[in-house]
Design an enzyme around this catalytic site. Sequence first.
Site, PDB file in Angstrom:
ATOM      1  CG  ASP A  26      -2.178   1.023   0.993  1.00 54.67           C
ATOM      2  OD1 ASP A  26      -2.242   1.333  -0.169  1.00 54.67           O
ATOM      3  OD2 ASP A  26      -2.763   0.955   2.272  1.00 54.67           O
ATOM      4  CG  HIS A  43       0.329   1.962  -9.383  1.00 57.10           C
ATOM      5  ND1 HIS A  43      -0.127   1.540  -7.926  1.00 57.10           N
ATOM      6  CD2 HIS A  43      -0.771   2.673  -9.734  1.00 57.10           C
ATOM      7  CE1 HIS A  43      -1.385   1.939  -7.731  1.00 57.10           C
ATOM      8  NE2 HIS A  43      -1.514   2.642  -8.808  1.00 57.10           N
ATOM      9  CB  SER A  71      -8.476  -5.369  -4.008  1.00 55.83           C
ATOM     10  OG  SER A  71      -9.057  -4.243  -4.379  1.00 55.83           O
ATOM     11  CG  LEU A 137       9.386 -17.223  -2.601  1.00 57.23           C
ATOM     12  CD1 LEU A 137       9.356 -17.296  -1.345  1.00 57.23           C
ATOM     13  CD2 LEU A 137       9.751 -15.897  -3.307  1.00 57.23           C
ATOM     14  NE  ARG A 194      -3.011  -1.663   4.291  1.00 58.99           N
ATOM     15  CZ  ARG A 194      -4.294  -1.637   3.937  1.00 58.99           C
ATOM     16  NH1 ARG A 194      -5.086  -2.621   4.432  1.00 58.99           N
ATOM     17  NH2 ARG A 194      -4.700  -0.790   2.776  1.00 58.99           N
TER      18      ARG A 194
END
Length: 248
Positions: A26, A43, A71, A137, A194
Site C-alpha cells: 500500500d 505503481h 483487489s 519460493l 502492510r
Amino acid sequence: MSEAPELLDRVRAGGEVPRHVAVIMDGNGRWARDRHLPRSLGHREGMKAVREAVEGCIAAGVEILTLFAFSEENWQRPPREIGALMALLEEYIARETDELRTNGVEVHVIGDLARLSPPAREAVDRLIAQTRGGTKLLLNLAISYSSRAEIAAAARRLAEDVRAGRLALEDVDEDAVSLRLYTAGLADPDLLVRTSGERRLSNFLLWQLAYTELYITPVLWPDFTRRDLFEAILDFQGRERRFGRVTA
Ligand code: FPP
C-alpha cells in the site's frame, strides 16, 4: 539497493523464519503524490519493491510470499489507472519471468482472472507455465482478489458437493472450507506485512489470516526494501504465538 547482510545474519540467528509471508502493498499513490507525479509512476516504482520482497524472501528462507497486487474493489478505480496497472502487470511478467525461473520461483495466481483483459490473462498463464517447478519460493500473486468472494465461492462449492452427494453434511468442517479456497494446500500466512501505516485487512485472506502475526510499517510500498522485510521478520521472531492457547 542495500543487501543488508548484517540484518540477514540477525534473521538467520533469530530463530524461526515465517514460512509464509503475505503483503498488502500500500502507498503507491501517496508516494507519487508526495513527488507531484502521476499515480501510475507510484505503481511503477512499486514494481521494484516487488523484486526486493521476492529476493529478500529467497535470501531469508521464506517458502511462500503472497502479494496483494490488485483487489476486486480496485476495478472501481479510474479506467486510466486500471489500464496502467494491467500494463505494469504485463511488463512485470515480460521483464521478470526469466529471472524468476532462474531464481527457482514458482508463481501461482489467486483471484478472479476471468475479469482480466485477454492479453493480461495470457501473460499470467505464461508466467505460471514458465515458472512451474521452481522450488525456492512460491510467489502467490493476488490479482482481482476478494476474500469474501473467495469464501462465498467455497460455500457455493460445498453446497453443490453436498447436494450432489459427493460430501456428507457432517463433513462440512474447516478443512472442507480450506480445501475449496484458492489457497488450498498452502500453509496459512505466519506474517502479514502492510505498508503505509494503514491498519486494515481490506478484504485480504480473511479466513487464512486467523492466527497470522500482523506487522504494520509506515514505509510506503515503493520505498520498501529487503531491509524492511528483514526488520518485519525480526519483529515476528520476537512474538509469542499462542494460537489461542496458554504458554507452557
Ligand atoms: C496500493 O497502493 C497498491 C496497488 C493498488 C497496486 C499494487 C501494484 C504494484 C505494487 C505494482 C505491480 C505489481 C506486480 C506484482 C506486477 P495505492 O494505489 O492504494 O496507494 P495509496 O493508498 O497511497 O493511494
